[in-house]
Every structure is written in C-alpha cells, then in structure tokens.
Motif scaffolding. Structure first.
Motif, mmCIF file in Angstrom:
data_model
loop_
_atom_site.group_PDB
_atom_site.id
_atom_site.type_symbol
_atom_site.label_atom_id
_atom_site.label_comp_id
_atom_site.label_asym_id
_atom_site.label_seq_id
_atom_site.Cartn_x
_atom_site.Cartn_y
_atom_site.Cartn_z
ATOM 1 N N MET A 1 0.851 -1.168 0.000
ATOM 2 C CA MET A 1 0.000 0.000 0.000
ATOM 3 C C MET A 1 0.904 1.240 0.000
ATOM 4 N N ASN A 2 0.642 2.147 -0.950
ATOM 5 C CA ASN A 2 1.462 3.359 -1.021
ATOM 6 C C ASN A 2 0.968 4.407 -0.012
ATOM 7 N N LYS A 3 1.696 5.520 0.074
ATOM 8 C CA LYS A 3 1.397 6.551 1.070
ATOM 9 C C LYS A 3 -0.004 7.152 0.898
ATOM 10 N N LYS A 4 -0.390 7.429 -0.339
ATOM 11 C CA LYS A 4 -1.706 8.009 -0.603
ATOM 12 C C LYS A 4 -2.816 7.045 -0.196
ATOM 13 N N GLU A 5 -2.651 5.781 -0.527
ATOM 14 C CA GLU A 5 -3.644 4.777 -0.157
ATOM 15 C C GLU A 5 -3.766 4.653 1.360
ATOM 16 N N LYS A 6 -2.641 4.742 2.064
ATOM 17 C CA LYS A 6 -2.669 4.681 3.530
ATOM 18 C C LYS A 6 -3.429 5.869 4.114
ATOM 19 N N GLU A 7 -3.229 7.049 3.544
ATOM 20 C CA GLU A 7 -3.938 8.248 4.018
ATOM 21 C C GLU A 7 -5.444 8.116 3.792
ATOM 22 N N ILE A 8 -5.826 7.621 2.625
ATOM 23 C CA ILE A 8 -7.243 7.434 2.312
ATOM 24 C C ILE A 8 -7.856 6.416 3.269
ATOM 25 N N PHE A 9 -7.157 5.327 3.504
ATOM 26 C CA PHE A 9 -7.642 4.287 4.410
ATOM 27 C C PHE A 9 -7.807 4.846 5.823
ATOM 28 N N LYS A 10 -6.838 5.624 6.284
ATOM 29 C CA LYS A 10 -6.902 6.217 7.621
ATOM 30 C C LYS A 10 -8.101 7.165 7.727
ATOM 31 N N THR A 11 -8.329 7.970 6.709
ATOM 32 C CA THR A 11 -9.453 8.903 6.698
ATOM 33 C C THR A 11 -10.776 8.154 6.745
ATOM 34 N N ILE A 12 -10.895 7.112 5.967
ATOM 35 C CA ILE A 12 -12.132 6.322 5.949
ATOM 36 C C ILE A 12 -12.363 5.685 7.314
ATOM 37 N N ARG A 13 -11.313 5.170 7.936
ATOM 38 C CA ARG A 13 -11.452 4.562 9.273
ATOM 39 C C ARG A 13 -11.958 5.577 10.289
ATOM 40 N N ILE A 14 -11.449 6.794 10.207
ATOM 41 C CA ILE A 14 -11.884 7.840 11.134
ATOM 42 C C ILE A 14 -13.353 8.171 10.909
ATOM 43 N N LEU A 15 -13.750 8.302 9.669
ATOM 44 C CA LEU A 15 -15.125 8.680 9.339
ATOM 45 C C LEU A 15 -16.130 7.550 9.556
ATOM 46 N N CYS A 16 -15.645 6.325 9.694
ATOM 47 C CA CYS A 16 -16.555 5.191 9.899
ATOM 48 C C CYS A 16 -17.137 5.166 11.308
ATOM 49 N N GLY A 17 -16.565 5.906 12.217
ATOM 50 C CA GLY A 17 -17.142 5.975 13.554
ATOM 51 C C GLY A 17 -18.475 6.700 13.474
ATOM 52 N N PRO A 18 -19.583 6.047 13.805
ATOM 53 C CA PRO A 18 -20.901 6.672 13.638
ATOM 54 C C PRO A 18 -21.035 8.009 14.368
ATOM 55 N N MET A 19 -20.540 8.106 15.601
ATOM 56 C CA MET A 19 -20.665 9.359 16.338
ATOM 57 C C MET A 19 -19.799 10.446 15.706
ATOM 58 N N ARG A 20 -18.601 10.092 15.270
ATOM 59 C CA ARG A 20 -17.731 11.088 14.612
ATOM 60 C C ARG A 20 -18.383 11.601 13.343
ATOM 61 N N PHE A 21 -18.997 10.714 12.588
ATOM 62 C CA PHE A 21 -19.666 11.122 11.353
ATOM 63 C C PHE A 21 -20.846 12.038 11.666
ATOM 64 N N ARG A 22 -21.620 11.701 12.687
ATOM 65 C CA ARG A 22 -22.761 12.534 13.084
ATOM 66 C C ARG A 22 -22.293 13.910 13.552
ATOM 67 N N ILE A 23 -21.178 13.955 14.263
ATOM 68 C CA ILE A 23 -20.622 15.234 14.720
ATOM 69 C C ILE A 23 -20.243 16.094 13.520
ATOM 70 N N LEU A 24 -19.586 15.507 12.551
ATOM 71 C CA LEU A 24 -19.193 16.265 11.359
ATOM 72 C C LEU A 24 -20.414 16.806 10.616
ATOM 73 N N ILE A 25 -21.461 16.010 10.527
ATOM 74 C CA ILE A 25 -22.676 16.473 9.860
ATOM 75 C C ILE A 25 -23.298 17.636 10.638
ATOM 76 N N ALA A 26 -23.334 17.513 11.959
ATOM 77 C CA ALA A 26 -23.895 18.595 12.784
ATOM 78 C C ALA A 26 -23.078 19.872 12.633
ATOM 79 N N LEU A 27 -21.764 19.746 12.623
ATOM 80 C CA LEU A 27 -20.908 20.923 12.459
ATOM 81 C C LEU A 27 -21.057 21.522 11.066
#
Length: 87
Positions: A1-27
């Motif tokens: 996995m290259n650096k860009k793919e790792k960054e995308i994967f990390k971002t998706i993992r962060i956004l997969c948290g339901p509460m984190r996603f709901r917080i972002l939508i509220a903000l």
C-alpha cells in the motif's frame, strides 16, 4: 500500500465511527458559528465525555478546530473540503 492509499484508508477509518460522522454532519449544518461540546451532547443525547473523546480524535486528524469563545470551546469544521463532502 502506497502513502496516498494509507492516508485514504486512515481517513475512511476515522469517518466510519458513527458518532464522529454525526458530529461532522452537525458541524456542517452549524456553519461558522460552530457548536460547543454541551450543545452536541444535548443534540445527540449523550455524555460530554463521549463527545469530547470523539472531538479529540477529529481534532488530532484535523477535521475540526476549536476556538474559545467566552467560557466555552466552540468547534467548527477545519477544512472547506470536509464541508463540501457533507453538504
């Protein structure tokens, strides 16, 4: 996995948290005025501790930024790109 793919994967993992996603939508809906931890806890009917923990993760990865206003900390989206994806 290259650096860009790792960054995308990390971002998706962060956004997969339901509460984190709901917080972002509220903000996203709050715009520049942002929301305090107390307001978010009321909106989501949860504890201040749970919201604070999720915000800590979002801040660490630069999804949100905190600004002190009077006696409270208000959170807003830190990047216009995040706003674009959530609108």
């Amino acid at each position: 996995m290259n650096k860009k793919e790792k960054e995308i994967f990390k971002t998706i993992r962060i956004l997969c948290g339901p509460m984190r996603f709901r917080i972002l939508i509220a903000l996203s809906g709050a715009g520049r005025s942002g929301l305090s931890v107390t307001n978010m806890a009321l909106i989501f009917n949860t504890t201040l501790s749970r919201i604070s923990h999720q915000l800590q993760i979002l801040r660490k990865h630069k999804f949100v930024k905190a600004t002190k206003r009077n006696h409270e900390v208000v959170y807003t989206l830190s990047d216009h790109r995040v706003q674009k994806y959530l609108s």
